[in-house]
Design a protein around this motif. Structure first.
Motif, PDB file in Angstrom:
ATOM      1  N   ASP A   1      -5.807  -4.512  -1.330  1.00 31.00           N
ATOM      2  CA  ASP A   1      -6.020  -4.074  -0.154  1.00 31.00           C
ATOM      3  C   ASP A   1      -7.078  -4.875   0.855  1.00 31.00           C
ATOM      4  OD1 ASP A   1      -4.437  -1.913  -0.831  1.00 31.00           O
ATOM      5  OD2 ASP A   1      -5.845  -0.284  -0.709  1.00 31.00           O
TER       6      ASP A   1
ATOM      7  N   GLY B   1       1.562  -1.981   0.869  1.00 33.50           N
ATOM      8  CA  GLY B   1       0.832  -0.920   1.534  1.00 33.50           C
ATOM      9  C   GLY B   1       0.986  -0.980   3.084  1.00 33.50           C
TER      10      GLY B   1
ATOM     11  N   SER C   1      -2.139  -2.781   0.898  1.00 31.56           N
ATOM     12  CA  SER C   1      -2.542  -2.288   2.384  1.00 31.56           C
ATOM     13  C   SER C   1      -3.384  -2.922   3.342  1.00 31.56           C
ATOM     14  CB  SER C   1      -3.120  -0.552   2.596  1.00 31.56           C
ATOM     15  OG  SER C   1      -2.386   0.100   2.101  1.00 31.56           O
TER      16      SER C   1
END
Lengths: 451, 249
Positions: free
Chosen positions: A232, A286, A260
């Protein structure tokens, strides 16, 4: 483990199957994870063999026609002398490399420490090699994950034969300002197989530049797969430059899982090659992830470059952009297959694809096949493809101002790729590659590329 | 001197120019007016060397040299300039690069020493100021995102830089509002000299209020059918082209 080749298969199919058969023997007695996936890959591969044109994703590319035999080495050229000589002999490297960059050099399937510059564990970046035995757990897991869901026989082939590759792990919260270069040099004839695995931790940032060049005119065949796992809120800038001669056959695969809030930019310049298949499989896993896949293909002679992309949106609010430009001369052929898949959960996806080809000769061919598979109802997806010659109106306009025909063609060919080059994030690298492209294009616009 | 003699040209087997004749002495301004389809734009493009047209006979001479034997770029460097009705937008080619290439080609042909970058920049700045062309415009890709007026001013800028002997203006007034028209006409008037001549192709008399012609020709069905002075254009404005089209048939 013995699998008898069927009589219906092509010469290259039989040679490769026999090679796999021989290689797999040495992994029969081990139960470590890599030996296990190699055996499983062999089981799968031996049922299918090399893909053929009856399969939709290979409709425009016939491996069996382009590749008859596994190249074998009859000479043994020594490795180039030392790092400085080596860098100076590659114009691009000498212009872009700075002192604290990491240089990882492979030649003819082997890691070459004499030509590399490594600082292990630099700034939280850990570097290992596939050939060194204890492959770290994180890399094994990423390989197993990909192996379990894989449907591409060429990835299985790469798994069976992979002999060398770099395994890079960037810890969380690490911003690496310098560049990591992964360089493949073809020095001798042969068949080489690379597997690289790169994990980018949360909130980290890395620039990876891949260069593939032939040191001399050689008959090389290679498979290379790069597995990216981007956690992420990370940023990856990946640039690949591959200048092959007219006798090299390459099967490249890139897999990326993007987490993400992460950004994954990948730009590729490909030129020459007898046959080059660029398979890319990118997933926006994500929310709010952003992916940009772009590139330029320069083809001449009998070159065949096939770019096959699958971008899958698996989470809401993700963005993907694909932009490719191809310039073709002589009897070359380029293929672009771009599939965008939007899962039902991936609402508010924005996905854009634009594919342009400029054809400079009567005998070149470009095939473009965009595909959209959309299962969500609130998305913006678009694709556009153009294939054409230089505009007669533009050419006349320039000539009517006194600009000679060659120069006018040169200006217009440059203009064609000018916007896509902006996708390279690093300005220094972009300028150097622009110069390299200019030199190549000056030849192309006159109908000669000769890389 | 610029002289067109017995020029016959066709496109896709359709004859457009039929024994066309025109003689333009240095310093003269000739206006060619005529209805749609009379062959005015074809005349301009044939003179500049557009390849699509087939030329069956005739000659287009500039100072004795038959331009029809030359490539478009050679015609340009020898002093022919076509101001396009629709200047082409070329994304990816910077205006500056284009101007530099065009100017270099002219200098090279004339055996003049090529300008250094600072000299070139100074020249561009000087010439573009007088045409109210901003730095921003020059920095953009060639004609990309230019308004109709900006494109035409850019044509006049090129004409100013390249210093041609004969300028053919192909409906330079089309798509211009009155202010833009005045600006373009002023640019052209600044270039008028004893050595330089103009062929101004237009539909409307309006442009000729600003660029005063020495001769006005009416063209219909591929040739000049009437010649007069600027009053001919004023008459035409009242009567329209219908008389000429009917007369021709």
């Amino acid at each position: 483990m013995t699998v008898k080749p069927s009589n219906k298969t092509s010469q290259i199919d039989q040679e490769i199957l026999k090679l796999c058969n021989d290689k797999i023997d040495s992994f029969l007695d081990y139960n470590d994870d890599i030996s296990v996936i190699k055996r499983e890959a062999f089981k799968r591969y031996s049922k299918k063999g090399l893909p053929n044109r009856f399969e939709e994703s290979w409709k425009y590319t016939n491996i069996h026609k382009k590749l008859q035999n596994i190249p074998v080495s009859d000479k043994n050229y020594p490795i180039p002398l030392n790092v400085d000589n080596f860098i100076n002999s590659f114009d691009i490297m000498s212009k872009i490399k700075s002192d604290n960059d990491t240089l990882i050099v492979f030649m003819d399937g082997k890691f070459i420490p004499e030509l590399s510059m490594l600082e292990y564990s630099k700034n939280g970046m850990e570097i290992n090699f596939l050939s060194h035995g204890d492959v770290p757990r994180w890399a094994i897991e990423l390989m197993i994950n990909k192996h379990n869901v894989n449907e591409d026989p060429l990835f299985d082939l790469n798994t069976i034969l992979m002999q060398e590759g770099v395994l890079i792990n960037v810890s969380a919260n690490v911003k690496i300002d310098s560049n990591v270069y992964i360089i493949h040099i073809g020095n001798n004839d042969g068949f080489f197989n690379y597997r690289h695995v790169i994990n980018v931790g949360k909130d980290s940032h890395i620039n990876v530049t891949e260069l593939k060049v032939s040191n001399r005119v050689n008959d090389a065949l290679y498979t290379s797969s790069v597995l990216w796992n981007v956690e992420d809120n990370a940023i990856v800038n990946n640039v690949k430059y591959q200048a092959h001669n007219q006798s090299t056959v390459g099967f490249n695969q890139q897999y990326a899982d993007v987490g993400s809030g992460s950004i994954f930019n990948s730009f590729t310049i490909s030129s020459g090659s007898k046959l080059l298949r660029e398979s890319r499989n990118i997933s926006c896993n994500g929310e709010n992830s952003e992916v940009s896949i772009s590139g330029v293909n320069l083809l001449d002679g009998e070159s065949h470059i096939d770019t096959t992309l699958v971008v899958t949106h698996k989470a809401p609010n993700s963005l993907s952009k694909e932009k490719y430009k191809s310039i073709l001369s002589d009897r070359s052929r380029s293929v672009f297959q771009g599939n965008i898949v939007v899962d039902q959960i991936a609402q508010k996806t924005i996905a854009k694809q634009s594919i342009d080809a400029l054809i400079l000769s009567n005998d070149a061919e470009h095939d473009s096949k965009p595909e959209l598979e959309i299962y969500a109802d609130d998305v913006q997806c678009g694709h556009g493809a153009t294939t054409g010659q230089l505009s007669a109106d533009s050419l006349f306009y320039l000539r009517a101002r006194g600009i000679g025909e060659d120069e006018a063609r040169r200006l217009l060919v440059h203009a064609f790729i000018s916007d896509v080059m902006e996708e390279i994030q690093d300005t220094n690298l972009r300028n150097v590659l622009r110069d390299v492209m200019n030199n190549m294009l000056n030849r192309v616009s006159k109908g000669r590329l000769n890389v | 001197m610029f002289e067109i003699k017995n020029l016959n040209a066709s496109i896709q087997d359709k004859q457009i120019l039929k024994d066309f004749n025109l003689k333009v002495n240095p310093g003269e301004v000739h206006a060619i007016m005529g209805p749609n389809g009379s062959g005015k734009s074809t005349l301009a493009h044939v003179c500049a060397g557009r390849e699509e047209y087939e030329i069956s006979s005739g000659s287009v001479r500039l100072d004795g040299v038959n331009l029809l034997d030359l490539e478009p770029e050679e015609r340009a460097v020898r002093g022919l300039f076509l101001a396009f009705q629709y200047p082409v937008e070329i994304p990816g080619v910077a205006s500056m690069t284009f101007l530099k290439s065009a100017l270099s080609a002219h200098y090279k042909f004339n055996g003049k020493k090529e300008l250094t970058i600072p000299e070139f920049m100074k020249l561009i700045k000087e010439k573009s100021n007088s045409l109210n062309i901003s730095d921003d415009m020059i920095k953009r890709p060639l004609n990309v995102g230019f308004s109709g007026g900006e494109k035409k001013r850019n044509e006049v800028l090129q004409m100013t830089l390249l210093e041609p002997k004969i300028c053919i203006l192909d409906e330079t007034d089309s798509g211009l509002d009155i202010d833009a028209l005045r600006l373009v006409a002023n640019g052209v008037n600044l270039l008028r000299s004893k050595e330089r001549s103009f062929v101004v192709i237009t539909h409307y008399q309006r442009l000729l209020d600003y660029i005063e012609p020495d001769f006005v020709h009416i063209m219909a069905d591929g040739k000049i059918i009437e010649t007069g002075d600027k009053n001919l254009a004023l008459d035409l404005e009242k009567t329209g082209y219908n008389d000429y089209i009917e007369k021709d048939i």
